[in-house]
Each structure stands twice: as C-alpha cells, then as structure tokens.
Design an enzyme around this catalytic site. Structure first.
Site, PDB file in Angstrom:
ATOM      1  N   GLN C 132       0.810  -1.138  -0.027  1.00 25.47           N
ATOM      2  CA  GLN C 132       0.061  -0.280  -0.049  1.00 25.47           C
ATOM      3  C   GLN C 132       0.808   1.257  -0.178  1.00 25.47           C
ATOM      4  O   GLN C 132       1.683   1.624   0.993  1.00 25.47           O
ATOM      5  CB  GLN C 132      -1.138  -0.190   1.216  1.00 25.47           C
ATOM      6  CG  GLN C 132      -1.630   1.252   1.554  1.00 25.47           C
ATOM      7  CD  GLN C 132      -1.987   1.409   2.899  1.00 25.47           C
ATOM      8  OE1 GLN C 132      -1.085   0.850   3.987  1.00 25.47           O
ATOM      9  NE2 GLN C 132      -2.950   2.413   3.431  1.00 25.47           N
ATOM     10  N   SER C 135       1.251   6.947   2.343  1.00 20.39           N
ATOM     11  CA  SER C 135       2.168   8.096   3.122  1.00 20.39           C
ATOM     12  C   SER C 135       3.356   8.388   2.309  1.00 20.39           C
ATOM     13  O   SER C 135       3.796   8.113   1.639  1.00 20.39           O
ATOM     14  CB  SER C 135       2.538   7.508   4.343  1.00 20.39           C
ATOM     15  OG  SER C 135       1.727   7.103   5.249  1.00 20.39           O
ATOM     16  N   GLU C 250      -7.404  -0.676   7.447  1.00 18.70           N
ATOM     17  CA  GLU C 250      -6.329  -0.629   7.980  1.00 18.70           C
ATOM     18  C   GLU C 250      -6.216  -0.672   9.547  1.00 18.70           C
ATOM     19  O   GLU C 250      -5.569  -1.549  10.146  1.00 18.70           O
ATOM     20  CB  GLU C 250      -5.373   0.628   7.322  1.00 18.70           C
ATOM     21  CG  GLU C 250      -4.246   0.637   8.177  1.00 18.70           C
ATOM     22  CD  GLU C 250      -3.287   1.539   7.621  1.00 18.70           C
ATOM     23  OE1 GLU C 250      -3.779   2.724   6.897  1.00 18.70           O
ATOM     24  OE2 GLU C 250      -2.001   1.591   7.920  1.00 18.70           O
ATOM     25  N   GLU C 379      -2.756  10.811  18.808  1.00 15.91           N
ATOM     26  CA  GLU C 379      -3.346  12.191  18.254  1.00 15.91           C
ATOM     27  C   GLU C 379      -4.499  11.983  17.410  1.00 15.91           C
ATOM     28  O   GLU C 379      -5.604  12.475  17.404  1.00 15.91           O
ATOM     29  CB  GLU C 379      -2.487  13.250  18.008  1.00 15.91           C
ATOM     30  CG  GLU C 379      -1.532  13.576  19.292  1.00 15.91           C
ATOM     31  CD  GLU C 379      -0.198  12.845  19.416  1.00 15.91           C
ATOM     32  OE1 GLU C 379      -0.037  11.947  18.730  1.00 15.91           O
ATOM     33  OE2 GLU C 379       0.148  12.923  20.645  1.00 15.91           O
TER      34      GLU C 379
END
Lengths: 411, 371, 411, 371
Positions: C132, C135, C250, C379
């Site tokens: 994949q 990013s 994911e 976060e």
C-alpha cells in the site's frame, strides 16, 4: 548560591520585624490554614480596614507604589520580605489583594491625574475595598467575548448585564469593569473600561453557592446602572488594552496552592494510618505517591525562590506564575484525593468526628476543582505557556476579525 | 462466543432506564442530597414494586429468581441515575451475604423482606480510617453478644439489620444484628455524598448470631466484597457513561472564541480518553458479570478487574466533568458535584482502588493465571 | 453470556481443525512471539506463497470474499475462528495481510470487472504480494496532503515522487497508490488512485532503518514511472474516496499490541527480580503498576470478545479498533518501560547475556514508539474517537477549500 | 536570597556550551553510537585541556579547585550535548568517591590523573538485574583480594580503576581496584545507549584495597550516589531542555492540514507539560546543587528531589519527542532515539526513579522535615 538576605535586605527585614513585633502578635504555627476561602463578615472588613490604615500611617502600605501615590517606591524584594514577615504574624484576613494587586496598578497606569487622586489614596489607607468585574456567564476563558453593554447617555453611560465570579463584590465599595460599548466591531475593539461605584442604584450582588459549600464568589447584576463618563478609564474602545494590564497581575497573585502545609499534614496522615497493620508510609506505593507530590511541591517552592532571586537582582520574573498555578492546583487536587484514599473505606465519610484531620482532606478535595478553574483553567494556562514561553503559534481563530455580533454563539 | 447480555436482559435495562428517567432524574438525587432524608423512600418503594431488590433472590423466598446478569443491568441504570437509595448495601451486600452464608432460618427471616424492599440491610466492616479489609477488625462476638464500634457504615442509619465483620473466639466471624437493638447506638455521620447516608454504630453487648461458619468471617467477607464489587462496578460504569454524555453535550453547546469548546483538541482528547477508560471498565465488568453468574473460579480476579476499571473510569470522568464545565462546574446548581461526590463514595466504600490492585496481583500471581 | 461456540460455530471449528491438523504442525507454546516485525527473507516469501496456494486449493483462502472472487462467502465469525485455529499451528509468516485485508477489498469495490479478473485471483492463490503506497514524507497524519504527482501522457500516466512507511514494498509485486493528479483543486479533490506494478522501471525501494534496528518499512521512489490508464481505479479525481475504502480496513488490522504474551512475561519477571531481598511482585508499588497493566490488557481483550460477539450475531463491530490501537500501543510501551525499570541499575544494559529475558524488554521499549505512530498516531486516534464515536466537531480547517497548491506548507 | 548561580558560573556554562556546540554536535554522539568506540577519546582529551574533569578537585592535586556549582553548570551542558564520554563514571562517581573517602595515598595516586583526564574511573555496584543499591552485593574483599562479578559497570571497559561495592569480614566495604589486573576479566556488554559503554567485570582474587573505612561501604556508597545524583540530574535537565527545543522547532516547521503542527492543542499542551516538568526538575536541581556545595544535612533529601525531578523530566520528554516527530521520529536518521536511549540509561544507572522515591520518603520521614 545561598538562602540568606543580602546585607541591605537583612537590614530592611530587621526594620520590618521590629515594627510588626510592636504592632502584632506572633501566629500560632499549628493553626490550620483555611483554604476554603469562605466569605468574610462585616466585622472582618472593619478589622481589616483598620489594620490597613495602621500600615498606611506607618508607611508600610503598598510599598512598591511610587511615593507620589503614597507608596515608598520599594523594590519587589522588599515587598516580598514584608509579606514573609507579615505572614508570620497574626493579622486580619487580607481583603485588599485585588484592590492593591490589580485595581490600583490599573488606575495608576490608565487613569487621569484626577482619577488617580480620587481613588488611589482610599485604596492605600484601606478606606475602600475594590473588586474586579470581568468574567461573564458566556465569557470565561474567552474573556473578550463578554456581552454586558454600555450605552452612552449624555455625560453618563448606562450599563446592563451580568458579571460573575466576582470575589469580594459583597464588601466592595468600587469595582473595575469591562463592558461592550460597540458590538459592531471585532470583539477586542468594542470594549470600554470603567470604574463603578458598587453602591450605585441598580447594582445587585448575589453570592454563588459553590460545590464545597463556600460562597467566595458572586454574581453581580446591573440594571440601568449609570456611570459618569468621568469614571471611564482610558479611551472608548480601548477596554481590552486596559484589561490586559489588570490581568497581567492576576495570575501571579492567585499563585500556587498545593504544596506547603498540606504536604506536612499528608505525611503525618500517612504515618498515622495503618494499612494491614503497617504504617501507610512504610508501603512502597504510598511512598511513591508522596515522593511525587514532594517533588512537585518542592519544585514549585524552589521555582518561587528563583523568582525571588530575580526580583532581588532587580529583574522581572518570567512566566513561572502560570506554571505555579497550573502545577499547584493539580497537585493540590491530587494530594487531597490521596488524603481521602488513605482513609480507605472511611474515605467517603466527611464528618468532623470520624474523618482524619476533621474532614480536611474531603474539604480540600471539594475545593481544589475550583482552583483549577479560577484565574485561568489548566487548558488556558497550557496555552499561555505554549504560546508565551515556548513561542508556539496561537490557535486558529474564527472570531478575531468579524463584528462581535456575528460571532457564532451556539445560541 | 456470546460475550454479551441477552436481548431480554437488555430489554430489562431499557425498561429500567425509562423508569428512572421519569422517576429519578438527577433532580431527585439532588433533592435527597439537599434534604435531611437519608434516602428516597419513595423511589425505594417504587423499585420494590418492580421487583428490583428481588432480582437475584431465588423464587422460594418469594422473589423473581432472575440472576446476577439481570441485576448487573439494573445496577448500571441505578448508577446512571445516581439513585439516592441503599441499593449497594441492601442488594449487593446484605442480600448477597445471606445468599452466600445464611442459614435456612436466616434466609427465611430476611430474604422475603429484602425482596419486597420492606427491610434494608447493611454491611459493617471498617472501624477506623485506613481499613480496606478485615485486617483491623476488633468488634467481638462472644456468646451471642456483639461489642465494638463500626464507622462508617454506609446506610447504617436506615438499616433494619447489619452484617457485621467481627472476631469470635474461633476467629473472624460474620455476625447478624437486628436494628434497632438494645445496646446498639446509631449516629448518623456527614457523608461526602449526602445523597447516600452513613452512620457510626456502637454495639455494647448487642444480641447477635453468626452468619456463616464461625471462624470463616474473613473468607466470607472476601467473597462477599468480590460479588458486590462486580455489581457496584456496573453502577460506576453507568454513572461514568452518564457523566460523559452530559459533559459532551455541554461542550457542544458552550461556545468560546466563536466555536463550541468541544471542537478544541484539549477537550476532544480528554473526552476520548475518558471514553476509552469507560469502555475498558465496561468490558472488564462484562467479564466480572460472567464470572459472577457462573460462580467461576476466575471471580476473584474478575472482581478486581471490574472494580479497578470501573472505579478509575468514574473517578477520572467525574473530575474531568467539573474541569470541562469550567466555572459553572464548580457551582452548587450544576450537577457535576453530584457525580464527583458519588464517584468518591463508591470508589472508597468497598476498599480503595489501590487495595483492589494489590488483591488482583496477589490472586493472579497465586493461581499463575496471568494474561 | 458464555465463551462457547454456537453449535454451527463448533461444527465449523471442527472442520477447520481437522484440515489444519492434517496440513500443519502444532505451535510450540513457549516460543517467543517476535514483536520486532523485522523484514522477511526471499525464502520466507516462497514458503508463504506456497502455504497460501495450499489454503486456496483447499478453499480456505480469503473465506469472506464472495464466491465469484474465489472466496466462500464465509461469515466474519468464521474468519475469526479460522484465524484462531491457524494461530495455534506452526505456519509461515503472514505476508498477505495487506494484500487481502486492504488491496483485495479495494479492487473489489472500486475496480472494473476486468480489473478484478486481472488481480483478484493472484491475491487469493498467493501468486502476488501487494503493498500500500499512501504516506509521504510530508503527508502522514494529513494523508490527503500528499504531493506525489501523476501526469496524463497518452494512454499512460507518468508518476513522480516518493512514498514512505510502505510495509513489504521490497517483496511486493503490485501496489495500490494514491497520487495528486490536479494541484489546482482543493486537496481532497485532486487525487487519483492507481494499481502499480512494483517491478516497473523507475520504481526504487529503500528500506528504512528504524530506531530499534528493524527494517520493516520502506521508502519507495518513483522516477517517470508509467502506469497504463487501464490500471486506474475509479475516476480521475476520485482517489480520496477510494483511499477511504482502503483505510477503513487498515486500523482494524493493525490492532492491539500491548497485552497478551508480554503480560505473562512481566509477571514472571516481577516474580524473579528481587528488590531489597524481596520478590518485586510482593512490593505494593509493583503490584499497582502490574494491576494497572492487567486492567488495560484484559479490558482490551474483553472488548475484542464483545466485538467477536457482535460479529457472531452478524453485526458490524463499532469503533473499538481505534481504541485497541490507542490503548494497546501506549500500554505496550508502558509495560516495556516497566520491564526495563524492574531491572534496576541493569536496565540500561541491552545484552543477551546479562539482561532479563535476553534483552526483550529493552527491545520492546525501542519498538513500541513506532506502534504508537504507525497506522494513526495517538493524536489522530483520539480525534477519530472524539469525532466518530462521540460526535464532537472536527478541527477548524484552513486547508479544505483552497487549491492544494496554495495550502501553507511552511516550506 | 540568592538562589541562582553567579555570573561567573553562568559564563563558564556559556563557554562550555559554545565549545560543545562546535566540538560535540549530536552527530558526534551518533558517530560513537554507530562505531565500535566505547567513548570519544578526542572529546575527552579536549575537555581535559579545558580542565573540566578537574573542576571539583582541590588545587593541591594539581586541579582547578572550583566547586560543585561549577561542575553542575558543566554537567548541564554535557547533558545537552549527549556527550559520548565517561563524565558520570569518572567525574561524579570515581572522583567524588576519592574525595569522599580516599586515603592521602589514594588521592595522590589518582586525583591528578583524574584531573588531567589521563585516568578514567568507574563505580561498580550492581551484580544482577533488580538492584538499586547495596542490598544484594556479594563481591567479597578478603585480605587485599577481591572476588565477585559486577554487571553492568558503566564505562567499565575503559576504566583505569574501579570503585567496587564489596563485602569484607567487617561488613560492606568499598574497594579500589586497578585495571587491568591479573584475575580481572572485562567483557564489554551491549548498551541500550551505545554512545555510552558498559561491561561485565569478573574479579577472581584481584588485588584490591579498601576505599574508606572498612565496614562503612554501604553508608559511603549512599553518600556517593547522592552526590552523583545531583550532578547527573543537571545532565538530565540539560538533555531534556535540548530535546524540548528540538521538538518545538520541529513542530513549528512541520506542517499538516495547512498549519504547523505546533499550532494544535494536543502538541502545544504536551510541550507545555514537558516544560513544566523540566522547570520543576531544574528548580529541584538548584536545591540539590546548594545542598551539595554546602554539604548540607539536607543533601539526602535534596539528592532524591533532584534525581526524581530530572529523571522524570527527561524520560517523559524523550518519549514525547519521538511521538511528536511522528514517523520520522522512529527512524535511525533522526536524533530522537539518541535522547530516548540516553534518557533510559541515565534514569536507571544510579538506581530507578522508584528507588529514589522510596529513599526520599524514608529520609524525609526520618528527619520529620517534611514540606
């Protein structure tokens, strides 16, 4: 690096001590400090005003104020020395903290000569007690979002609305007040700052009932209260700038909380309480909690000493005050909770006859949530540290440039 | 795999929720808290009519004959409502004590009354601050007569009988004492949560009989506390969930800087963490309920897990509830302090979280059944 | 409420077990679980592909996929039962997690019939491994901020740029790829989604050296790599929508971490270590830490069982996966740190000969920081929980409506 | 009131900072970490030329004759630089041990060499995982001969002598052992922070002499650890401050969602908390420095306060440093792991934070000097 006074400081301390020893009794060191900040009686007010007058007559009042305003132009460290020494003596409860810490400096900085002459002497001699009228129900952390209105009417302004969290409003003679004079400009630009006579018609003070039973704060309602334009501080629309002067002093004066006396009590409690037949203080988990509290409490104390040193060297202390308030209030609540938990199954009792220290830990546990909010919430203080100390960027703001009346309110 | 309550059990919960929504809003808790009343006699009677006190009592004692899973569902709703009633003392503690160790005669005498709500029972263990279990008990049971002082006894001022942790000649022994009794002096104490009452009880040669085997008091009290801990944990999870909902709603409605405060990360992340705590607590409670219902050997550990998870979830949520409400959270008029008070009462009354943590590790490490 | 299978589940489990017992060896229960997720060898890949083929031939591969795609249309709980049983056996390392968990479903949902026919069978039979490619160095938590470009050129697209954190890129035959095809529209609208042949010219894979010495992730560089338009998934500009399909799977698949095996080891360690002559586990502070870990670890496990139950009842599990990842990764790091600290002054050694458990605690302590970041940082996960579970409002966004090229980047 | 360092001391610190900025950037720490070198011999020599190792050694031993306050200032900068040198072992531990308990002959023999950096000393206490103090020591000192195994000994592989915690016939006794020595086998160990080395040392009848009074080893080691703890705490505060600065800078430069990540509350509040930790740690360190310089009775408590505050500040900051850097923080190329590794090495090497917490309460509670 030492804890001693410089020769000059020592001489000054001696002078202070001499006067205090002549005029006061020493404090009983075992006397519990009252952290509940409950309301004062009328008698308390009289006694406190008389004590202030006495200090003023002897030249000890508002020492850091310039001589022209009746002070003695003392250094910050001298003021601290006075406070330390006065703290060791039996003196009336301090009802002038806001008057001298916030109202006086604001009037001095932003007032006209006439205004200064009118109000400063009465603060100094204790004739008048002042209060600060800023927060509103819909404007707490977001103070500039305040909604109370002022409308010009001839030589007067007519104010309407409500303030909240006003310490000492019930005993105050005068107040400092920020209100919205123009809702059609962005929020920070439409504010104007006044001095208000708390005895004026239309001013109504109602105490707030706190969760710990105390009534240290008030709501204040204003119905068509008239304020002469002569009582306006600085220009129309300049209220936010004036308010910042006031606020700069507030957080410093609210200060630490937490540590000190309670730490000693908590250690004593841990020595007294038995867990499974052993003193609690001999339990390693208890030790680790106590040590954590001590490190924070002592860290705050020594940070205070570092600030004092800066003062003593004529420097301005940094942003430690925000840290003191943030760390101190959380510490106080943590310690109080632990004091309750040390009592085990009896922790839920809150009775002078059966609870340890007469229920003081439960009382603190009910009181500290307020200290984590008053004078800036934990969240606001973290923002201040992040932005002013560390230089991180401010929040994205949606309310800074639009006219006040168009800012979303959820209503 | 069926790690969930049945549809019937969930239905019971929903029915209980609607009932309490109507008859025990938070204002009712507040009313008792502000009054001189020790509990809501009205609400106690109403839920008795619905059979709640009877939930886990067998049919032979005139009761519903449901089980602990049903009781857990009710407990969660009682917790949500911060119901000002002696449910913990009478249902999880006194009733369970009788079921666990009562003689036929004792059961016959008390269970029907407990089931109908006509009697309120309480459990008296602590004698002084610091106790979290049997160690430190000195109340003496001697030839049918009990002497000693118990403080605090939750709901002790309204109890018709008390199960008392005592020491007899042959060792730790539970005693059953009827109230009022000659020689028993009951003094109401101030409670941290005045919507739940407590008392000091002094016994001076009060008539008492053993509950369960003489000398087995410590073990019985331990088992009793485990059972009560699981049920109470459901109350705590219920209260924490309610507090989270109220707080979330407030942060959606309260605007600062032109936006709801619930849009600030400091607020969002705090609430996300509290939600995680609550779900961790809830899942551990499910395990506790399973162990309780099956009286499984895992109950010892499961009770600790439920208790710790739920106590921490509620203690933290109640604290953050005030903080996220800001100034108003510190006012008497807002409901935050009802949760703050109840949280601390509940997280101390069966022993502190720390004491349950100790128990957990001792138990798990003893049975080598770890992860 | 019970932990047992339904009769149907039990029957299915029996069938699964029978096949696995015929085709695999049981796992040694004492064998340490390797949590360092190091890179696989070429031999590992061969063995893994052969095992996948064997499962596919017997009808056990990708069981939940529809029959038309080679699956058996199994229920979610059946898949879980398979996983549980397979987990008890000695089987090759799983290199198809992303292929089957993310790439397959995405191709099935957004691919044309032709595309499905081209790629799905090879996934199922283990012929091809996929990766994949999402990013980028400047687009992590803010995935839609990705900058790698695709420019149309005849029947092809030419892509240039870099991807990062790509698990398995070094062994992958195909990849799923999101790139920016139009920088002049707002960020979420200018993305397009492709399938890319990892063996194509211009694709270069470089392993990333992690702080724990592992090399589980890669950087992938693309220089004028040509992708036929026929390998585009869904419409031009629709890439974000397709990516969401991929992402939905994911976080669930990255899952817990933390608990399980390490908990048992930590308790054993605490029994073995002596503090001042006493077993560490008898120290009350140690007990409180261990109990805290247990409550979190068990809480996650039972939350998993609640999800399984929902699956078993044919329901879709809720957002527990985000919680599992958030709580599990922090828990894992906390436990690892405690495992190091239990070793006292020897905690800073990381030597198979002198450290407890051969240095496993130090290894975990170096590995878990990565798990708190990969697949969504703490976060980001708190934001997801706050917004999707609790319904709190999203952040104020300055980047949603402006053209991508005008979004501030700090560069 | 003068709770601050003098201008001269601060000047020394600034000079040290510029020197290290130029000669020991983080790349230098990384170079040692990635190499087979145990430490930077080059840097060690350079700072010897500046007289750093000699800071607290009296002039009679050919040294600078500064004091601990100056040493504390240097320690903070050594910490900031994550300097890959045996400063803790040789300066805070071995040198202090000699100053504290060495005979004239021992001092004369070693102090000049320590001062000039020609000798490196180390302190060997632990023998097995779990130790945080003298309890557990079994190394035997018998008639000038030492036997036992010490593991791990920080900087033990490069030490010219080791101060060894041992047990003699008359009780706990510190021993001084020269290296290499016949019968002493030094094996280098993998370190969690390879920029700082450690070893296993096996002593089989190695010539050794007592350091300080025989039977007083436990007390001496305790005092030694206190002194080293204060100085090391300055290193920790220095490292934490640097980590905070680097992280802050990164959050200003790293953009996501069109804004610097340092503008998100989650990031801001995290860094604000870490800043508070560091300032709390720093202030406690100041108190420790005062107590150390004056050898005050408060040193026992002050050392604990410094150590705990500084260890927690650095451990937390190093952990959050990786987290706030996101993915790149987990890569070898970024410097975050240098801090993460050093933090854990430092917070364990003189005993864990927990062990110092125990000591603190025991000491404070013993002297009734509480708040």
């Amino acid at each position: 690096m030492d804890f001693n006074d410089t020769p000059e400081e020592a001489a000054f301390r001696k002078e202070v001590r001499a006067w205090l020893e002549q005029n006061t009794e020493p404090k009983n060191p075992d006397e519990a400090t009252d952290e509940s900040s409950d309301s004062v009686t009328e008698d308390d007010v009289k006694v406190a005003k008389a004590w202030q007058k006495k200090k003023a007559d002897a030249g000890w009042a508002c020492m850091r104020w310039p001589k022209e305003f009746g002070g003695r132009g003392a250094t910050s460290i001298q003021q601290v020395i006075w406070n330390q020494e006065e703290g060791k003596r039996k003196t009336p409860s301090d009802i002038f903290g806001i008057t001298h810490g916030m109202c006086g400096p604001t009037v001095m900085t932003h007032g006209t000569d006439e205004q200064r002459k009118q109000w400063i002497p009465g603060m100094l001699t204790g004739e008048n007690v002042w209060c600060q009228l800023f927060s509103e129900p819909a404007a707490g952390s977001d103070l500039a979002g305040l909604r109370m209105t002022a409308v010009r009417d001839g030589d007067d302004w007519v104010v309407n609305g409500q303030k909240i969290w006003t310490t000492g409003a019930q005993i105050a003679d005068w107040g400092i007040l920020v209100v919205r004079s123009d809702p059609n400009v962005p929020k920070h630009k439409g504010l104007t700052y006044f001095v208000i006579n708390m005895h004026a018609p239309g001013v109504e003070v109602r105490p707030i009932h706190q969760i710990n039973g105390g009534r240290a704060f008030n709501e204040v309602f204003f119905t068509d209260v008239r304020i002469p334009d002569a009582h306006r501080l600085d220009d129309v629309g300049n209220g936010w700038r004036v308010a910042l002067t006031t606020l700069m002093n507030e957080r410093a004066s609210i200060g630490g909380g937490g540590g000190g006396a309670a730490m000693k009590d908590l250690i004593e409690l841990a020595k007294r309480i038995e867990i499974d037949g052993r003193r609690a203080i001999d339990d390693s988990a208890v030790k680790e909690r106590l040590a954590d509290f001590m490190v924070r409490a002592r860290g705050l104390r020594y940070t205070g000493l570092r600030s004092l040193t800066a003062l003593s060297h004529g420097k301005t202390p940094g942003p430690e005050a925000s840290m003191g308030k943030l760390v101190g209030a959380v510490l106080g609540q943590d310690m109080a909770e632990f004091g309750v938990e040390l009592q085990g199954m009896a922790g839920g009792a809150y009775d002078p006859t059966s609870s340890e220290d007469g229920g003081a830990w439960q009382a603190r546990f009910l009181g500290f949530p307020g200290l984590r909010i008053a004078g800036g919430t934990d969240e606001v203080l973290r923002n201040i540290i992040a932005e002013r100390v560390l230089g991180l960027p401010p929040e994205i703001r949606v309310d800074k440039t639009v006219p006040f009346k168009d800012i979303p309110t959820g209503a | 795999m069926n790690f969930d309550f049945t549809d019937d059990q969930k239905m019971l919960k929903e029915t209980a929720a609607s009932f309490l929504h109507e008859h025990a809003p938070l204002a009712h808790c507040r009313a008792i808290l502000e009054s001189d009343e020790s509990y809501s006699a009205r609400l106690w009677k109403q839920i008795a009519e619905l059979g709640w006190q009877a939930t886990a009592i067998p049919e032979e004692y005139g009761a519903a004959g449901f089980g602990r899973l049903e009781l857990a569902m009710l407990a969660e709703e009682v917790g949500r409502a911060l119901a000002p009633i002696p449910f913990v003392s009478s249902v999880y503690l006194a009733t369970e004590a009788l079921l666990l160790a009562g003689s036929d005669a004792q059961k016959k005498r008390w269970l029907p009354k407990l089931a109908s709500g006509d009697a309120i029972g309480a459990f008296a263990l602590a004698e002084r601050p610091g106790q979290n279990g049997y160690t430190g008990v000195t109340a003496a049971l001697d030839g049918g007569s009990l002497s000693g002082v118990k403080v605090p006894v939750v709901d002790g001022d309204i109890a018709d009988f008390v199960v008392v942790a005592a020491v007899a000649g042959d060792g730790p022994t539970l005693a059953l004492v009827e109230l009022p009794s000659p020689g028993a002096t009951v003094t109401r104490l101030e409670s941290f949560d005045p919507s739940r009452s407590m008392a000091r009880i002094e016994f001076s040669g009060v008539p008492a009989e053993p509950l369960g085997a003489v000398g087995q008091g410590r073990a019985l009290a331990g088992r009793l506390l485990d059972r009560a801990a699981v049920l109470l944990a459901f109350e705590q999870v219920g209260a924490a969930t309610r507090a989270l909902e109220i707080t979330k709603q407030y942060t959606l409605e309260r605007f600062a800087f032109g936006r709801p405060i619930g849009s600030f990360q400091a607020v969002k992340h705090c609430l996300a963490d509290r939600w995680c705590d609550i779900e961790i607590g809830r899942s551990n409670c499910y395990y506790g309920a399973w162990a309780l219902e099956h009286d499984a050997p895992e109950l010892g550990a499961a009770a600790c897990l439920s208790r710790i998870g739920a106590s921490e979830a509620l203690d933290r949520m109640a604290t953050d509830m005030i903080q996220l409400h800001g100034g108003v959270g510190f006012t008497w008029e807002f409901d935050c302090h009802l949760f703050y008070r109840r949280a601390k009462l509940l997280s101390t009354m069966l022993g502190t979280t720390a004491s349950w943590k100790h128990k957990l590790v001792e138990r798990v490490s003893a049975v080598e059944e770890a992860a």
